[in-house]
Design a protein around this motif. Structure first.
Motif, mmCIF file in Angstrom:
data_model
loop_
_atom_site.group_PDB
_atom_site.id
_atom_site.type_symbol
_atom_site.label_atom_id
_atom_site.label_comp_id
_atom_site.label_asym_id
_atom_site.label_seq_id
_atom_site.Cartn_x
_atom_site.Cartn_y
_atom_site.Cartn_z
ATOM 1 N N THR A 161 1.485 -20.118 3.849
ATOM 2 C CA THR A 161 0.126 -20.057 4.385
ATOM 3 C C THR A 161 -0.307 -18.605 4.552
ATOM 4 N N GLY A 162 -1.593 -18.404 4.685
ATOM 5 C CA GLY A 162 -2.126 -17.067 4.886
ATOM 6 C C GLY A 162 -2.439 -16.383 3.570
ATOM 7 N N THR A 163 -2.772 -15.109 3.681
ATOM 8 C CA THR A 163 -3.141 -14.341 2.499
ATOM 9 C C THR A 163 -2.011 -13.403 2.084
ATOM 10 N N TYR A 164 -1.998 -13.108 0.795
ATOM 11 C CA TYR A 164 -0.999 -12.212 0.229
ATOM 12 C C TYR A 164 -1.715 -11.131 -0.576
ATOM 13 N N THR A 206 -6.302 -9.779 -3.379
ATOM 14 C CA THR A 206 -5.866 -10.711 -2.349
ATOM 15 C C THR A 206 -5.798 -12.115 -2.932
ATOM 16 N N THR A 232 -4.086 -16.370 -2.289
ATOM 17 C CA THR A 232 -3.537 -17.375 -1.389
ATOM 18 C C THR A 232 -2.839 -18.442 -2.223
ATOM 19 N N ALA A 233 -2.300 -19.432 -1.548
ATOM 20 C CA ALA A 233 -1.642 -20.534 -2.247
ATOM 21 C C ALA A 233 -2.618 -21.339 -3.095
ATOM 22 N N GLN A 234 -3.904 -21.162 -2.853
ATOM 23 C CA GLN A 234 -4.910 -21.882 -3.642
ATOM 24 C C GLN A 234 -5.336 -21.108 -4.891
ATOM 25 N N THR A 235 -4.856 -19.896 -5.041
ATOM 26 C CA THR A 235 -5.266 -19.053 -6.166
ATOM 27 C C THR A 235 -4.546 -19.471 -7.446
ATOM 28 N N PRO A 245 3.031 -10.722 1.926
ATOM 29 C CA PRO A 245 2.078 -11.163 2.958
ATOM 30 C C PRO A 245 1.168 -10.021 3.388
ATOM 31 N N SER A 246 -0.107 -10.318 3.501
ATOM 32 C CA SER A 246 -1.077 -9.290 3.895
ATOM 33 C C SER A 246 -0.913 -8.962 5.375
#
Length: 643
Positions: free
Chosen positions: A591-594, A619, A621-624, A642-643
């Protein structure tokens, strides 16, 4: 009298086997069936129900076959053992007992592709009697989600001299196998068309080494490997005259390079289990790569009580002077490298009266080792096998010097004696707490689980030979399935047939726990770091992992692999000589941004080497779904933190 003796042996074996089975049945793991005097068949099925291996006796002959998702992977094929006196075990047998069970466990390797390995399988085990000789033996067959495996066990107490293994692998029509012998590149051919190779001093014929990968018309891909090879010759596979889709087992009689005594048979103390013959299977090419741990599951657990001293890592090879060693240590500290190495020549000529106890005058080895140790850097030394007349004394000497590991060169894997020498060197190195890297034509058999100091091996057409990009994207689906790969990454070399980003991606794509970097280079080459945008990637990338996922791939075409260490992922993508763009969903992220730090191919140069590395960040995420564009013979290397 002979018949009475055979009956007595069989009865003792039955009683012993029943006791074992009863114990398993009491634990709710196994059941036992009656003896079969005629045709019979049993099947082991993987926990997910997709894969099965069937054992059969038809007209007294022992056979096996494999299915994956209803598609044939191995069609009806022979099993058995040939003894030196002409006895063939498997051509006229009676099943005396059947045992079967399911086991499910996990274990944690000292290092590996994943921090935890699941060992979950169903096994069928047949005890058999040869109807001609009365000899008792068994066949074990296991089905895992990752594939299948089988081996023979000679049950009677005493000795046996094994001359041949009768195992065959009959593929369905339309199969292509990727054949490579010694350190040649892979050639895709039909099973019946393996090239005839060899010389008068080596094994000759239509022979190929393991691992051997096969692509089937159903879309399934399979890789034949061996595991737990102890006191036994190395397995090769041979085309079979008149059987265009079949390969047969061939036990090596010569060493790989043709030096050393010829051994047409191997004497063993019985009971004795042959090595496992594993068929790693993927419904997709990517799945095959992720199923490679089947080879480790079949190997014996670690024989070492304390493995805290075993550390994977990155290595830099130094030129053969004291100053180069000191400079190499400083470079290692600056570049996040764990070890430096002195390669061939540090003790003088390696083929004429070698003495690996004395460095050449140009190297003050105690000073280099002391300097390295003070900086937290380990030292590897190369040793040609010709200098190993007393490995125990030599390894003890190296340990007293403060050496961390040994790279053994020009090994002649092949015969039973050479298998024993290789495993013996690994054991001796472990005794002295030394890491060991086996070089030249050795092949994997899961021994890094049993002796984790056996940290890497070559057995491949190496990257120092500047192979094609096609070769590079074949290896993850072939040689690397069998075990660790020492592939000497050549970043920034003008002789490369690939882009620099392609070379960078190797550090994530290949499983290589001992990773030699900057092969052929001096530290001074990288003084102006602005000219080498790939350096931060190599500084950061680990060599052992908590989690690995192959995202996509096709043998000889392209591959993308993501591996996690801690909370950071490292993604490598490589293509063959064809430029291509991949869309890679990043659903494996948490979860979160990377922040994705992307090292990509720039505008293609006149040659692949001249294609620049372009660095960017974004940036995700898992949705990218990440768009990964690669130049011909190119790649990408991406850090996802992780960001």
């Amino acid at each position: 009298m002979r018949d009475e003796h055979v009956r007595a042996l069989s009865r003792r074996g039955m009683l012993k086997g029943t006791a074992v089975t009863f114990g398993l049945a009491a634990a709710g793991l196994a059941t036992t069936g009656p003896a079969y005097a005629a045709d019979a068949s049993v099947r082991a099925t993987s926990p997910d129900g997709r894969t099965s291996v069937t054992l059969s006796v038809v007209g007294g002959a022992l056979q096996w076959s494999v299915l994956r998702g209803g598609s044939q992977v191995i069609d009806t094929s022979a099993l058995g053992i040939g003894l030196s006196d002409g006895t063939t075990l498997g051509t006229d047998v009676t099943v005396t007992q059947n045992q079967h069970w399911t086991l499910n466990s996990t274990w944690s390797p000292v290092y590996g592709r994943n921090g935890t390995v699941t060992d979950h399988y169903q096994e069928q085990r047949w005890n058999l009697r040869d109807n001609v000789s009365g000899i008792r033996f068994s066949v074990q067959a296991r089905a895992y989600n990752a594939g299948v495996a089988l081996r023979h066990v000679l049950l009677d107490t005493g000795t046996a001299t094994i001359a041949d293994e009768l195992t065959t692998f009959v593929f369905p029509g339309g199969t292509t196998v990727y054949s490579a012998r010694d350190e040649n590149e892979y050639t895709p051919v039909a099973p019946g068309s393996i090239p005839v190779t060899g010389t008068s001093s080596t094994d000759q014929g239509p022979l190929t080494d393991l691992p051997l990968t096969a692509t089937l018309s159903s879309g399934v891909i399979a890789c034949i490997c061996e595991s737990s090879r102890v006191n036994f010759p190395r397995l090769m596979l041979s085309s079979v005259s008149g059987q265009p889709t079949a390969l047969s087992a061939f036990l090596m009689e010569h060493t790989a390079r043709g030096s050393g005594p010829v051994a047409t048979a191997s004497t063993v103390t019985t009971p004795f289990a042959t090595p496992w013959r594993a068929v790693v299977i993927g419904s997709t090419h990517a799945e095959l790569v992720d199923n490679a741990e089947l080879v480790l599951n079949l190997a014996s657990p670690s024989a070492l009580a304390d493995t805290s001293w075993i550390k994977p890592g990155k290595v830099f090879r130094c030129e053969l002077t004291t100053a180069a060693g000191i400079e190499g240590v400083d470079f290692a500290v600056a570049r996040g490298i764990d070890y430096v190495e002195y390669d061939a020549g540090w003790y003088g000529p390696e083929f004429s009266t070698p003495d690996a106890t004395k460095p050449i005058d140009a190297i003050d080895l105690p000073s280099v080792i002391s300097y390295a140790t003070g900086k937290g850097i380990g030292v590897f030394l190369y040793v040609n096998r010709l200098a190993l007349s007393d490995a125990d004394s030599l390894f003890a000497l190296y340990k007293s010097w403060g050496v961390t590991g040994i790279k053994l060169g020009f090994l002649n894997d092949g015969t039973q004696a050479m298998t024993n020498q290789i495993t013996g060197w690994a054991k001796t190195a472990a005794k002295h707490r030394l890491l060991i890297d086996m070089h030249d034509d050795v092949r994997p058999f899961g021994y890094e689980r049993t002796y984790p100091n056996y940290i890497s091996l070559e057995g491949v057409r190496g990257n120092e030979n500047f192979p094609t990009a096609t070769h590079n994207v074949t290896l993850p689906f072939a040689r690397n399935i069998g075990g660790p790969l020492d592939y000497t990454i050549c970043y920034g070399q003008s002789r490369n047939k690939t882009t620099n980003a392609h070379q960078m991606a190797m550090a994530a794509v290949y499983y290589q726990p001992l990773n030699f970097l900057f092969w052929y280079d001096k530290p001074s080459k990288y003084t102006n770091t602005a000219n080498w945008p790939g350096l931060p990637w190599f500084n950061a990338v680990p060599t052992t992992w908590d989690e690995s996922r192959t995202l996509t791939g096709s043998i000889g075409q392209y591959i993308a692999v993501a591996r996690r260490r801690g909370s950071t992922w490292y993604l490598g993508a490589m293509t063959n000589e064809t430029a291509r763009t991949l869309s890679l969903p990043l659903s494996f992220l948490g979860t979160g941004t990377y922040t994705a730090t992307i090292h990509a191919d720039g505008t293609p140069g006149t040659s692949p080497y001249q294609t620049p590395v372009v660095v960017s960040t974004r940036t995700v995420t898992a949705q990218t779904a990440l768009t990964v564009a690669m130049a011909p013979a190119g790649g990408q290397a991406i850090i996802l933190g992780p960001s």
